[in-house]
Scaffold this motif. Structure first.
Motif, mmCIF file in Angstrom:
data_model
loop_
_atom_site.group_PDB
_atom_site.id
_atom_site.type_symbol
_atom_site.label_atom_id
_atom_site.label_comp_id
_atom_site.label_asym_id
_atom_site.label_seq_id
_atom_site.Cartn_x
_atom_site.Cartn_y
_atom_site.Cartn_z
ATOM 1 N N GLY A 104 2.377 9.194 -6.021
ATOM 2 C CA GLY A 104 2.486 10.551 -5.482
ATOM 3 C C GLY A 104 1.272 10.950 -4.673
ATOM 4 O O GLY A 104 0.872 12.114 -4.653
ATOM 5 N N LEU A 105 0.673 9.959 -3.986
ATOM 6 C CA LEU A 105 -0.537 10.180 -3.212
ATOM 7 C C LEU A 105 -0.330 9.749 -1.771
ATOM 8 O O LEU A 105 0.626 9.027 -1.454
ATOM 9 C CB LEU A 105 -1.696 9.373 -3.804
ATOM 10 C CG LEU A 105 -2.084 9.645 -5.256
ATOM 11 C CD1 LEU A 105 -3.080 8.592 -5.724
ATOM 12 C CD2 LEU A 105 -2.668 11.035 -5.407
ATOM 13 N N SER A 106 -1.239 10.173 -0.894
ATOM 14 C CA SER A 106 -1.251 9.643 0.462
ATOM 15 C C SER A 106 -1.965 8.298 0.459
ATOM 16 O O SER A 106 -2.679 7.954 -0.494
ATOM 17 C CB SER A 106 -1.981 10.606 1.402
ATOM 18 O OG SER A 106 -3.364 10.634 1.092
ATOM 19 N N ILE A 107 -1.779 7.538 1.520
ATOM 20 C CA ILE A 107 -2.470 6.252 1.626
ATOM 21 C C ILE A 107 -3.979 6.459 1.630
ATOM 22 O O ILE A 107 -4.726 5.713 0.985
ATOM 23 C CB ILE A 107 -2.004 5.488 2.881
ATOM 24 C CG1 ILE A 107 -0.580 4.962 2.667
ATOM 25 C CG2 ILE A 107 -2.957 4.351 3.219
ATOM 26 C CD1 ILE A 107 0.016 4.249 3.856
ATOM 27 N N ASP A 108 -4.450 7.500 2.326
ATOM 28 C CA ASP A 108 -5.891 7.773 2.347
ATOM 29 C C ASP A 108 -6.413 8.069 0.941
ATOM 30 O O ASP A 108 -7.530 7.666 0.583
ATOM 31 C CB ASP A 108 -6.189 8.944 3.271
ATOM 32 C CG ASP A 108 -6.078 8.568 4.751
ATOM 33 O OD1 ASP A 108 -6.036 7.352 5.058
ATOM 34 O OD2 ASP A 108 -6.024 9.491 5.594
ATOM 35 N N VAL B 46 -5.144 6.894 -1.876
ATOM 36 C CA VAL B 46 -5.176 5.618 -2.593
ATOM 37 C C VAL B 46 -6.441 4.841 -2.232
ATOM 38 O O VAL B 46 -7.138 4.317 -3.106
ATOM 39 C CB VAL B 46 -3.921 4.780 -2.276
ATOM 40 C CG1 VAL B 46 -4.072 3.357 -2.818
ATOM 41 C CG2 VAL B 46 -2.679 5.429 -2.860
ATOM 42 N N VAL B 47 -6.735 4.779 -0.946
ATOM 43 C CA VAL B 47 -7.935 4.065 -0.492
ATOM 44 C C VAL B 47 -9.188 4.687 -1.103
ATOM 45 O O VAL B 47 -10.083 3.977 -1.583
ATOM 46 C CB VAL B 47 -8.012 4.072 1.048
ATOM 47 C CG1 VAL B 47 -9.365 3.542 1.527
ATOM 48 C CG2 VAL B 47 -6.873 3.243 1.636
ATOM 49 N N ALA B 48 -9.257 6.021 -1.087
ATOM 50 C CA ALA B 48 -10.435 6.697 -1.627
ATOM 51 C C ALA B 48 -10.593 6.433 -3.125
ATOM 52 O O ALA B 48 -11.710 6.200 -3.613
ATOM 53 C CB ALA B 48 -10.344 8.191 -1.356
ATOM 54 N N LEU B 49 -9.478 6.456 -3.861
ATOM 55 C CA LEU B 49 -9.549 6.205 -5.303
ATOM 56 C C LEU B 49 -9.963 4.765 -5.598
ATOM 57 O O LEU B 49 -10.835 4.506 -6.430
ATOM 58 C CB LEU B 49 -8.196 6.498 -5.954
ATOM 59 C CG LEU B 49 -7.876 7.949 -6.297
ATOM 60 C CD1 LEU B 49 -6.445 8.057 -6.802
ATOM 61 C CD2 LEU B 49 -8.833 8.479 -7.342
ATOM 62 N N HIS B 50 -9.305 3.821 -4.921
ATOM 63 C CA HIS B 50 -9.565 2.407 -5.206
ATOM 64 C C HIS B 50 -10.984 2.008 -4.815
ATOM 65 O O HIS B 50 -11.683 1.310 -5.570
ATOM 66 C CB HIS B 50 -8.542 1.524 -4.489
ATOM 67 C CG HIS B 50 -8.574 0.097 -4.923
ATOM 68 N ND1 HIS B 50 -9.341 -0.855 -4.282
ATOM 69 C CD2 HIS B 50 -7.940 -0.553 -5.943
ATOM 70 C CE1 HIS B 50 -9.175 -2.024 -4.883
ATOM 71 N NE2 HIS B 50 -8.338 -1.880 -5.888
ATOM 72 N N LEU C 275 0.830 -1.210 0.000
ATOM 73 C CA LEU C 275 0.000 0.000 0.000
ATOM 74 C C LEU C 275 0.864 1.260 0.000
ATOM 75 O O LEU C 275 0.599 2.213 -0.750
ATOM 76 C CB LEU C 275 -0.938 -0.021 1.204
ATOM 77 C CG LEU C 275 -1.998 1.077 1.276
ATOM 78 C CD1 LEU C 275 -2.881 1.080 0.044
ATOM 79 C CD2 LEU C 275 -2.851 0.894 2.540
ATOM 80 N N SER C 276 1.906 1.275 0.814
ATOM 81 C CA SER C 276 2.791 2.450 0.862
ATOM 82 C C SER C 276 3.536 2.620 -0.455
ATOM 83 O O SER C 276 3.733 3.751 -0.927
ATOM 84 C CB SER C 276 3.786 2.321 2.015
ATOM 85 O OG SER C 276 3.124 2.343 3.259
ATOM 86 N N LEU C 277 3.950 1.504 -1.071
ATOM 87 C CA LEU C 277 4.642 1.564 -2.369
ATOM 88 C C LEU C 277 3.718 2.141 -3.436
ATOM 89 O O LEU C 277 4.131 2.996 -4.234
ATOM 90 C CB LEU C 277 5.105 0.167 -2.765
ATOM 91 C CG LEU C 277 5.670 0.017 -4.187
ATOM 92 C CD1 LEU C 277 6.923 0.861 -4.354
ATOM 93 C CD2 LEU C 277 5.965 -1.457 -4.485
ATOM 94 N N VAL C 278 2.460 1.690 -3.454
ATOM 95 C CA VAL C 278 1.511 2.205 -4.428
ATOM 96 C C VAL C 278 1.303 3.702 -4.229
ATOM 97 O O VAL C 278 1.283 4.484 -5.186
ATOM 98 C CB VAL C 278 0.168 1.441 -4.318
ATOM 99 C CG1 VAL C 278 -0.921 2.137 -5.130
ATOM 100 C CG2 VAL C 278 0.340 0.004 -4.783
ATOM 101 N N ALA C 279 1.178 4.122 -2.967
ATOM 102 C CA ALA C 279 0.967 5.540 -2.675
ATOM 103 C C ALA C 279 2.157 6.383 -3.115
ATOM 104 O O ALA C 279 1.993 7.411 -3.772
ATOM 105 C CB ALA C 279 0.700 5.725 -1.179
ATOM 106 N N SER C 280 3.368 5.939 -2.782
ATOM 107 C CA SER C 280 4.550 6.728 -3.148
ATOM 108 C C SER C 280 4.753 6.765 -4.652
ATOM 109 O O SER C 280 5.129 7.797 -5.221
ATOM 110 C CB SER C 280 5.796 6.172 -2.445
ATOM 111 O OG SER C 280 6.057 4.836 -2.867
#
Length: 203
Positions: free
Chosen positions: A99-103, A105-109, A91-96
């Motif tokens: 260029g997004l925060s983890i929150d 990424v969660v909101a988009l997915h 999750l952190s790798l996807v966010a970095s």
């Protein structure tokens, strides 16, 4: 479009895109083809199998040749909701990478609606399209030797959930408790091509 015979009772239609696969698969589903016993869409093909001794191939071919591949026919898709906990090891790798925060990424997915383009790799594994562009990322450079059942990952334009434990190279963002494949059910696979899927954050 290219048509190839597959034995005496099946035909493989080769297409140029997932969009064309979706359009043809939809046209075949709504057509009156009682002798078609199986339709298997994939990334750029649709396999059509018919009842032996019938004229099913000829009738299916007529539908294929008349199909409008620019868009799928109107039909009401089945709606499937998958509970998800966003705690995946990547999750952190996807966010970095995005260029997004983890929150974010969660909101988009979890905010997107997905369509099952096709199934494969393992029984019950659906390749879901509709992944927001910022989350479309490459597979891991080194695949894992074991991904736990229920893991939800992303790879390229797809997202999906692993129905059973298996090797895999998708970037894992979370996990679902949904039983994606159960051979004891009348329909063993929870997901089928054409289904619409949403991920719901588990409380």
């Amino acid at each position: 479009m290219r048509l190839r015979r597959c034995g005496r009772h099946a035909m493989l239609v080769e297409l140029d895109s997932l969009a064309e696969v979706e359009a043809l698969h939809g046209a075949l589903l709504v057509a009156d083809l009682p002798d078609v016993v199986e339709l298997v869409p994939a990334a750029t093909t649709v396999l059509i199998a018919v009842r032996p001794g019938s004229d099913g191939l000829a009738r299916a071919r007529a539908v294929v040749e008349a199909a409008d591949l620019s868009h799928p026919p109107d039909r009401t898709p089945r709606q499937v909701r998958l509970p998800i906990v966003y705690d995946g090891p990547d999750l952190s790798l996807v966010a970095s990478t995005a260029g997004l925060s983890i929150d974010e990424v969660v909101a988009l997915h979890s905010g997107a609606e997905y369509t099952v383009a096709f199934c494969g790799f393992a029984p019950g594994f659906g390749y879901l399209v509709g992944l927001p562009e910022p989350l479309q990322q490459a597979r891991l450079e080194s695949p894992r030797t074991r991904v736990p059942a229920g893991s939800v990952g992303i790879a390229g334009e797809f997202t999906g959930a692993y129905p059973t434990a298996s090797p895999g190279g998708w970037r894992l963002v979370g996990r679902t408790t949904a039983i994606l494949f159960d051979p004891k059910r009348s329909d063993p696979a929870l997901l089928a091509p054409g289904d619409h899927v949403r991920f719901e954050v588990a409380s």
